[in-house]
Design an enzyme around this catalytic site. Sequence first.
Site, PDB file in Angstrom:
ATOM      1  CB  SER A 164     -23.738   0.412   6.080  1.00 48.97           C
ATOM      2  OG  SER A 164     -24.832   0.928   6.794  1.00 48.97           O
TER       3      SER A 164
ATOM      4  CG  HIS B  44     -28.475  -0.272   3.447  1.00 46.98           C
ATOM      5  ND1 HIS B  44     -27.859   0.952   3.406  1.00 46.98           N
ATOM      6  CD2 HIS B  44     -27.950  -0.912   4.529  1.00 46.98           C
ATOM      7  CE1 HIS B  44     -27.020   1.070   4.417  1.00 46.98           C
ATOM      8  NE2 HIS B  44     -27.053  -0.059   5.113  1.00 46.98           N
TER       9      HIS B  44
ATOM     10  CG  ASP C 166     -29.831   2.863   1.416  1.00 48.66           C
ATOM     11  OD1 ASP C 166     -30.514   2.444   2.362  1.00 48.66           O
ATOM     12  OD2 ASP C 166     -28.581   2.868   1.420  1.00 48.66           O
TER      13      ASP C 166
END
Length: 271
Positions: free
Chosen positions: A121, A221, A191
């Site tokens: 991320s 995610h 996601d």
Amino acid sequence: MSPPPTAAATAPLKLLFLHGYTQSGPSFSSKTKALQKLLLKSLPPGSTLHFPTAPHKLLPSELPGASPGDGGDSDSDGGEFYGWWRRDDASGAYTGLAETFSLISSLIASDGPFTGIIGFSQGAALAAMLAALLQPGGRDYNPEGWTVPRGSSELKFAACYSGFAAPRELYQGFYEPKIAVPVLHVLGSVDTVVSEERSREVAAACEDGGEGRVVFHPGGHFVPCAKPMVAVLVGFVKSCLEPKVEGDGKGKGKGEGEKGEEVDEFADMPF
């Protein structure tokens, strides 16, 4: 008979793991234990994994979904939250990058050089930036806080899980010219935090356009830790250390994503 392994394939590796927004080095390490175990089995003996914590401690009021009245230094369970930068909502600029680049520069000087960088991320976005700065020969871009001597890197690869590009109009220096270091891009097919479009933007900033190294897992995610997806990472790492090896870790793939860090409820991450 297969050729004997080269020195590059047998020398211990140092890999840098960069956590996501609201995490820390220890928490990211804890959430990726299964991946670490499988990855280390495939790496040369003596290889090490490094999990630094970002320099910016976040308050609960800065977290996704927080109410205006939230305060204090940690959550009710004593946990702490960190980020590699904060995003200015008005300008889109990333504040605190200089401190992050200073921290990473010091880490490379003390514990590096690193063979590979693996990020999740916000940490994946940073991994792409670092891949640009540490590519062979470096580049004509020296952000504030960055003190790594140009040409001193031994970086061979990076892997971005749910990564994204910084605003191009503000941070073009990371993406032009394109990133020469091989980068694996792992996207969650469902996601809801980082969209496929955002992840493909950073993939497109790589020399091969990213298409040959974009892989999907069927989850959201998080970093998938199931064996099929770790095998993709392992194959990619081996292909980067042994350029003649082809196939593993390239192209679109599928794997089980039941293990990892689920944070789909954070749909409005302040990246």
